[in-house]
Design a protein around this motif. Structure first.
Motif, PDB file in Angstrom:
ATOM      1  N   PHE A  15       0.835  -1.182   0.000  1.00 52.63           N
ATOM      2  CA  PHE A  15       0.000   0.000   0.000  1.00 52.63           C
ATOM      3  C   PHE A  15       0.879   1.243   0.000  1.00 52.63           C
ATOM      4  O   PHE A  15       1.732   1.402   0.860  1.00 52.63           O
ATOM      5  CB  PHE A  15      -0.906   0.017   1.236  1.00 52.63           C
ATOM      6  CG  PHE A  15      -1.876  -1.124   1.245  1.00 52.63           C
ATOM      7  CD1 PHE A  15      -3.073  -1.025   0.579  1.00 52.63           C
ATOM      8  CD2 PHE A  15      -1.563  -2.306   1.889  1.00 52.63           C
ATOM      9  CE1 PHE A  15      -3.964  -2.081   0.568  1.00 52.63           C
ATOM     10  CE2 PHE A  15      -2.455  -3.362   1.882  1.00 52.63           C
ATOM     11  CZ  PHE A  15      -3.656  -3.237   1.219  1.00 52.63           C
ATOM     12  N   LEU A  22      -2.411  13.049  -9.317  1.00 48.86           N
ATOM     13  CA  LEU A  22      -3.293  12.681 -10.410  1.00 48.86           C
ATOM     14  C   LEU A  22      -3.256  13.736 -11.507  1.00 48.86           C
ATOM     15  O   LEU A  22      -3.377  14.922 -11.233  1.00 48.86           O
ATOM     16  CB  LEU A  22      -4.728  12.513  -9.897  1.00 48.86           C
ATOM     17  CG  LEU A  22      -4.965  11.295  -9.015  1.00 48.86           C
ATOM     18  CD1 LEU A  22      -6.368  11.328  -8.445  1.00 48.86           C
ATOM     19  CD2 LEU A  22      -4.755  10.020  -9.798  1.00 48.86           C
ATOM     20  N   GLU A 147     -12.464  -6.449 -11.224  1.00 46.69           N
ATOM     21  CA  GLU A 147     -13.902  -6.579 -11.079  1.00 46.69           C
ATOM     22  C   GLU A 147     -14.509  -5.915 -12.303  1.00 46.69           C
ATOM     23  O   GLU A 147     -14.315  -4.722 -12.517  1.00 46.69           O
ATOM     24  CB  GLU A 147     -14.375  -5.897  -9.799  1.00 46.69           C
ATOM     25  CG  GLU A 147     -15.867  -6.009  -9.629  1.00 46.69           C
ATOM     26  CD  GLU A 147     -16.317  -5.508  -8.281  1.00 46.69           C
ATOM     27  OE1 GLU A 147     -15.459  -5.278  -7.416  1.00 46.69           O
ATOM     28  OE2 GLU A 147     -17.525  -5.343  -8.105  1.00 46.69           O
TER      29      GLU A 147
ATOM     30  N   PRO B 189      -9.608  13.777  -6.977  1.00 44.31           N
ATOM     31  CA  PRO B 189      -9.898  12.406  -7.332  1.00 44.31           C
ATOM     32  C   PRO B 189     -11.392  12.162  -7.441  1.00 44.31           C
ATOM     33  O   PRO B 189     -12.189  12.874  -6.845  1.00 44.31           O
ATOM     34  CB  PRO B 189      -9.295  11.604  -6.170  1.00 44.31           C
ATOM     35  CG  PRO B 189      -9.273  12.559  -5.036  1.00 44.31           C
ATOM     36  CD  PRO B 189      -9.075  13.917  -5.634  1.00 44.31           C
ATOM     37  N   ASP B 190     -11.719  11.159  -8.232  1.00 41.47           N
ATOM     38  CA  ASP B 190     -13.110  10.757  -8.362  1.00 41.47           C
ATOM     39  C   ASP B 190     -13.528  10.052  -7.087  1.00 41.47           C
ATOM     40  O   ASP B 190     -13.015   9.005  -6.732  1.00 41.47           O
ATOM     41  CB  ASP B 190     -13.225   9.805  -9.555  1.00 41.47           C
ATOM     42  CG  ASP B 190     -14.672   9.476  -9.856  1.00 41.47           C
ATOM     43  OD1 ASP B 190     -15.526   9.837  -9.044  1.00 41.47           O
ATOM     44  OD2 ASP B 190     -14.917   8.864 -10.904  1.00 41.47           O
ATOM     45  N   LEU B 191     -14.455  10.677  -6.376  1.00 48.55           N
ATOM     46  CA  LEU B 191     -14.803  10.144  -5.059  1.00 48.55           C
ATOM     47  C   LEU B 191     -16.046   9.269  -5.105  1.00 48.55           C
ATOM     48  O   LEU B 191     -16.569   8.899  -4.077  1.00 48.55           O
ATOM     49  CB  LEU B 191     -15.026  11.298  -4.082  1.00 48.55           C
ATOM     50  CG  LEU B 191     -13.780  12.146  -3.837  1.00 48.55           C
ATOM     51  CD1 LEU B 191     -14.114  13.311  -2.919  1.00 48.55           C
ATOM     52  CD2 LEU B 191     -12.679  11.314  -3.228  1.00 48.55           C
ATOM     53  N   ARG B 194     -16.773   3.038  -5.345  1.00 47.10           N
ATOM     54  CA  ARG B 194     -16.613   1.990  -6.344  1.00 47.10           C
ATOM     55  C   ARG B 194     -16.948   0.645  -5.712  1.00 47.10           C
ATOM     56  O   ARG B 194     -16.706   0.436  -4.533  1.00 47.10           O
ATOM     57  CB  ARG B 194     -15.155   1.931  -6.812  1.00 47.10           C
ATOM     58  CG  ARG B 194     -14.661   3.245  -7.287  1.00 47.10           C
ATOM     59  CD  ARG B 194     -14.818   3.350  -8.799  1.00 47.10           C
ATOM     60  NE  ARG B 194     -14.401   4.649  -9.224  1.00 47.10           N
ATOM     61  CZ  ARG B 194     -15.238   5.604  -9.616  1.00 47.10           C
ATOM     62  NH1 ARG B 194     -16.510   5.398  -9.648  1.00 47.10           N
ATOM     63  NH2 ARG B 194     -14.779   6.771 -10.003  1.00 47.10           N
ATOM     64  N   PRO B 195     -17.492  -0.237  -6.518  1.00 47.06           N
ATOM     65  CA  PRO B 195     -17.673  -1.591  -5.989  1.00 47.06           C
ATOM     66  C   PRO B 195     -16.317  -2.207  -5.706  1.00 47.06           C
ATOM     67  O   PRO B 195     -15.379  -2.030  -6.472  1.00 47.06           O
ATOM     68  CB  PRO B 195     -18.368  -2.321  -7.145  1.00 47.06           C
ATOM     69  CG  PRO B 195     -18.070  -1.504  -8.356  1.00 47.06           C
ATOM     70  CD  PRO B 195     -17.895  -0.104  -7.907  1.00 47.06           C
ATOM     71  N   ARG B 196     -16.205  -2.880  -4.588  1.00 42.08           N
ATOM     72  CA  ARG B 196     -14.925  -3.456  -4.209  1.00 42.08           C
ATOM     73  C   ARG B 196     -14.735  -4.821  -4.854  1.00 42.08           C
ATOM     74  O   ARG B 196     -15.675  -5.589  -4.982  1.00 42.08           O
ATOM     75  CB  ARG B 196     -14.855  -3.589  -2.693  1.00 42.08           C
ATOM     76  CG  ARG B 196     -14.651  -2.257  -1.999  1.00 42.08           C
ATOM     77  CD  ARG B 196     -14.866  -2.437  -0.514  1.00 42.08           C
ATOM     78  NE  ARG B 196     -13.854  -3.271   0.079  1.00 42.08           N
ATOM     79  CZ  ARG B 196     -12.665  -2.855   0.439  1.00 42.08           C
ATOM     80  NH1 ARG B 196     -12.309  -1.619   0.229  1.00 42.08           N
ATOM     81  NH2 ARG B 196     -11.809  -3.683   1.002  1.00 42.08           N
ATOM     82  N   ALA B 197     -13.511  -5.079  -5.228  1.00 42.21           N
ATOM     83  CA  ALA B 197     -13.214  -6.372  -5.821  1.00 42.21           C
ATOM     84  C   ALA B 197     -13.362  -7.465  -4.766  1.00 42.21           C
ATOM     85  O   ALA B 197     -13.262  -7.208  -3.569  1.00 42.21           O
ATOM     86  CB  ALA B 197     -11.792  -6.381  -6.366  1.00 42.21           C
ATOM     87  N   PHE B 199     -11.400  -9.775  -3.997  1.00 43.39           N
ATOM     88  CA  PHE B 199     -10.167 -10.022  -3.265  1.00 43.39           C
ATOM     89  C   PHE B 199      -9.715  -8.800  -2.488  1.00 43.39           C
ATOM     90  O   PHE B 199      -8.613  -8.772  -1.955  1.00 43.39           O
ATOM     91  CB  PHE B 199      -9.063 -10.436  -4.244  1.00 43.39           C
ATOM     92  CG  PHE B 199      -8.949  -9.505  -5.400  1.00 43.39           C
ATOM     93  CD1 PHE B 199      -8.260  -8.332  -5.288  1.00 43.39           C
ATOM     94  CD2 PHE B 199      -9.588  -9.802  -6.588  1.00 43.39           C
ATOM     95  CE1 PHE B 199      -8.187  -7.457  -6.352  1.00 43.39           C
ATOM     96  CE2 PHE B 199      -9.518  -8.937  -7.654  1.00 43.39           C
ATOM     97  CZ  PHE B 199      -8.808  -7.754  -7.532  1.00 43.39           C
ATOM     98  N   ALA B 200     -10.589  -7.786  -2.438  1.00 48.60           N
ATOM     99  CA  ALA B 200     -10.183  -6.540  -1.795  1.00 48.60           C
ATOM    100  C   ALA B 200      -9.976  -6.722  -0.300  1.00 48.60           C
ATOM    101  O   ALA B 200      -9.318  -5.920   0.339  1.00 48.60           O
ATOM    102  CB  ALA B 200     -11.223  -5.466  -2.049  1.00 48.60           C
ATOM    103  N   GLY B 203      -5.946  -7.540   2.059  1.00 48.88           N
ATOM    104  CA  GLY B 203      -5.112  -6.642   2.873  1.00 48.88           C
ATOM    105  C   GLY B 203      -5.601  -6.563   4.310  1.00 48.88           C
ATOM    106  O   GLY B 203      -4.846  -6.850   5.250  1.00 48.88           O
TER     107      GLY B 203
END
Lengths: 280, 416
Positions: A15, A22, A147, B189-191, B194-197, B199-200, B203
């Motif tokens: 991480f 950006l 995804e 940033p785009d806030l 988002r759908p989480r993967a 495997f998210a 961590g």
């Protein structure tokens, strides 16, 4: 012991701790009588979206990226577009659910006027692709750890020959596949949750085939009751929800198979997973 | 404050008459050639605009490191971070949603006030490069096209004035350019969530496992510091009487709630004890938790103990304090069963299998530890453990390791 601890702690270091930077990149091109448009996208990490363009352009793309770790690519020549976001070789790597992954965005809008083939490859990405309404000829989607949501919100207008998905460790949802009106679908999945939704408007197409190979994971087929479905199943340590089917020989058929206007042949090879059917 | 002012009236031709560009500047495309595409790249290091023409030629204008590059050739210099660069970045940030025709209109209407010296020359070089720039005619938009409406683009100055809206458009454009410049300085940033993967969760799961390891390690070190003999006796009981300890723990588990109920009833019967019921319940729960956690740590120590003794029997030298080391090794070994689940728990089918494997293994070890705590009366009775272990501290007992696990089994000395 130290080695073991290091292995356990390694993912923590994946991480990024520093603030990201950006930046934006955009490109567009007007239509100029193209007869065929080939789109080749390689997207390393972030969120990727495809939509139909509504401005008359051949394509428009906008990429928000972290310039410390990635660089945009865009090259157009003679109906061939290569576009995407690649990792800088110096500081590449894949972060799972890192800020880059969630904040980097690439949007690509494509003309519905020109027959288009897609070759899309994602790394650690979340993809939201709406290919509905496009003049689709062929699409190939290869994902790594991602995804992906592929939707055909409206029927395509071209003559789609082939739709191919190669999915690694991923969650993959393809919705309203009937709107794609493709003759053949080929799916190869590694591990993960997969949904193939065959609802939508078949547009008079008499039949279609689906060749599905699943590794370890869960496959859900969403099928409209009006559809005549034939399933040929090869499985190893996998379960198959047979409700709605009757077995004839070694294959499964829906009751309306002989009378259905639209028929779907499904060939499933599955290992270590579930195959479920959701009737709509 | 200096910022870009995009005015409606001035044309590129008017700008060009103000001064002639440097000789090195790249001239604009021939009249017949039309721009069919464009690319905008705004980063910290550079701000570039490239036009693609119908004859496959290109025109790129890049501001980078104080130099203006036209098709890669230096055409002038500018003050980094100065008014020209700020205005250029603002213009590009605003134009990144435009069509090619819109971008051409935008750059032709682009004007920066207050320029002097090299910035002025650089601006003139850019204007010269854009002299004959012309967009290809835009094909009609598809009727059935849906989606978001196209972004508003700068309109032709003549049209706007004919409609009497010139002033309004000027204000709108000025405001939007200022907004865009602000955006360019700090791209937000785009806030959008988002759908989480799937495997998210790897961590957080690994971090949780590490957290559990650290927490149990701290408790274990506390036990070693404050109750070393009790821990050693419980650990010895697990090691010497594992099966007996497991069944003691197994049979004790269903008796926990009846025991608590009996405690409460007993206190009620004494009448006076009613007042201490809350304290007794809390104390009972804490005692059970301590028994389970302490037993689990003792089981970990027994496991680590076994491993280290075997290593030492093979002739390896253990430099760190063996008591602490055996706990660290044992805890690592016990928690390692959770590692496959932490890494692959998101995988369908395999995930639940790994989870249940880890749960069952952990339950077995905790049950054995809990049973050992009961059998040894929380480390006060050593009849089920190693004989003599209670009399020796951890450090001393390790000095006799060769007697416990002989390095030469062929010598015929038995392991007690």
């Amino acid at each position: 012991m130290k080695g073991g601890l290091l292995v356990l702690m390694l993912p923590l270091f994946a991480f990024p701790l520093a603030a990201q930077s950006l930046r934006t990149f955009s490109a567009a091109r007007q239509r100029a009588g193209e007869r065929q448009f080939n789109v080749d996208v390689e997207f390393a990490a972030g969120t990727f979206r495809i939509n139909r363009d509504a401005t008359g352009a051949l394509y428009r793309t906008r990429i928000t990226y972290n310039e410390e770790r990635y660089h945009p690519v865009s090259d157009y020549a003679a109906g061939n577009l290569v576009v995407g976001l690649k990792a800088n070789s110096r500081r590449g790597g894949v972060d799972v659910d890192s800020p880059e992954k969630t904040h980097q965005v690439m949007e690509l809008n494509v003309s519905p006027e020109v027959p288009t083939s897609f070759d899309l490859r994602f790394g650690a990405a979340q993809a939201v692709l709406d290919l509905g309404g496009l003049n689709l000829v062929r699409a190939s989607v290869k994902t790594g750890a991602s995804e992906s949501h592929v939707t055909f919100s409206t029927p395509t207008v071209g003559r789609c020959e082939h739709l191919g998905f190669q999915v690694g460790a991923a969650e993959f949802h393809a919705e309203q596949l009937a709107n794609a009106r493709c003759r053949a679908l080929e799916f190869q999945g590694g591990v993960g949750d997969v949904t193939l939704d065959y609802t939508g408007d078949w547009g008079g197409a008499p039949e279609s085939t689906a060749d599905i190979t699943m590794g370890m994971g869960s496959l859900t087929l969403v099928l409209p009751r009006s559809l005549g479905v034939e399933v040929e199943m090869t499985r190893f340590l996998s379960s198959f929800d047979q409700s709605g089917f009757e077995k004839r020989g070694g294959r499964f058929y829906t009751a309306n198979w002989d009378s259905a206007k639209v028929k779907l042949h499904v060939d499933i090879k599955a290992a270590l997973g579930d195959v479920k059917v959701d009737w709509r | 404050m200096l910022f870009a002012k995009v005015l409606a009236l001035p044309t590129a031709a008017a700008l060009l008459t103000a001064s002639s560009p440097p000789a090195s500047a790249v001239q604009g495309p021939a009249q017949a050639v039309q721009a069919v595409g464009h690319t905008i790249d705004v980063s910290r290091r550079r701000a570039s605009l490239r036009f693609d023409f119908s004859d496959d030629s290109r025109l790129s204008i890049m501001l980078a490191g104080g130099r203006i590059l036209l098709n890669g050739t230096e055409a002038g210099r500018y003050q980094p971070g100065g008014p020209l660069e700020r205005a250029w970045r603002g213009l590009l940030a605003q134009a990144d949603t435009f069509s090619t025709a819109g971008v051409i209109r935008g750059v032709k209407l682009w004007k920066v006030d207050g320029l002097a010296g090299p910035d002025l020359s650089a601006k003139q070089a850019i204007a010269a490069a854009l002299t004959n720039l012309k967009a290809a005619p835009t094909p009609p938009a598809p009727v059935a096209a849906a989606g978001a409406p196209p972004p508003q683009e700068p309109v032709s100055p003549g049209d706007s004035f004919r409609e009497g809206l010139g002033e309004k458009i000027k204000k709108d454009i000025r405001r939007s350019v200022e907004d865009a410049r602000r955006r360019a300085e700090d791209v937000s940033p785009d806030l959008t969530p988002r759908p989480r993967a799937a495997f998210a969760g790897v961590g957080p799961a690994v971090a949780g496992l590490l957290g559990a390891f650290v927490a149990l390690g701290c408790i274990a070190f506390g036990l070693v510091s404050f109750a070393p003999r009790q821990l050693e006796i419980v650990s010895g009981t697990v090691q010497q009487s594992f099966v007996r300890s497991f069944f003691a723990g197994l049979f004790a588990q269903p008796l926990i709630l009846p025991a608590l109920a009996m405690l409460i009833v007993g206190l009620i019967l004494t009448v006076v004890g009613i007042l201490v019921i809350p304290v007794a319940v809390i104390g009972f729960v804490l005692a059970v938790a301590a028994g389970v956690v302490g037993g689990y740590i003792a089981a970990a120590r027994a496991l680590g103990d076994l491993y280290l003794r075997r290593k030492m029997a093979q002739g390896d030298v253990v430099t760190a304090d063996p008591t602490y080391r055996s706990i660290v090794v044992g805890l690592g070994a016990l928690l390692a069963i959770w590692t496959p689940f932490a890494l692959l728990g998101w995988v369908p089918v395999a995930g639940p299998i790994l989870l249940w494997t880890a749960i069952i293994f952990t339950w077995v070890m905790a049950t054995a530890g809990f049973g050992a705590t009961i059998l040894s009366r929380a480390g006060l009775r050593s009849s089920f453990g190693r004989h003599g272990a209670a009399e020796l501290s951890g450090e001393l007992s390790w000095s006799t390791v060769d007697e416990i696990a002989p390095s030469r089994p062929s010598s015929g000395r038995s392991v007690p």
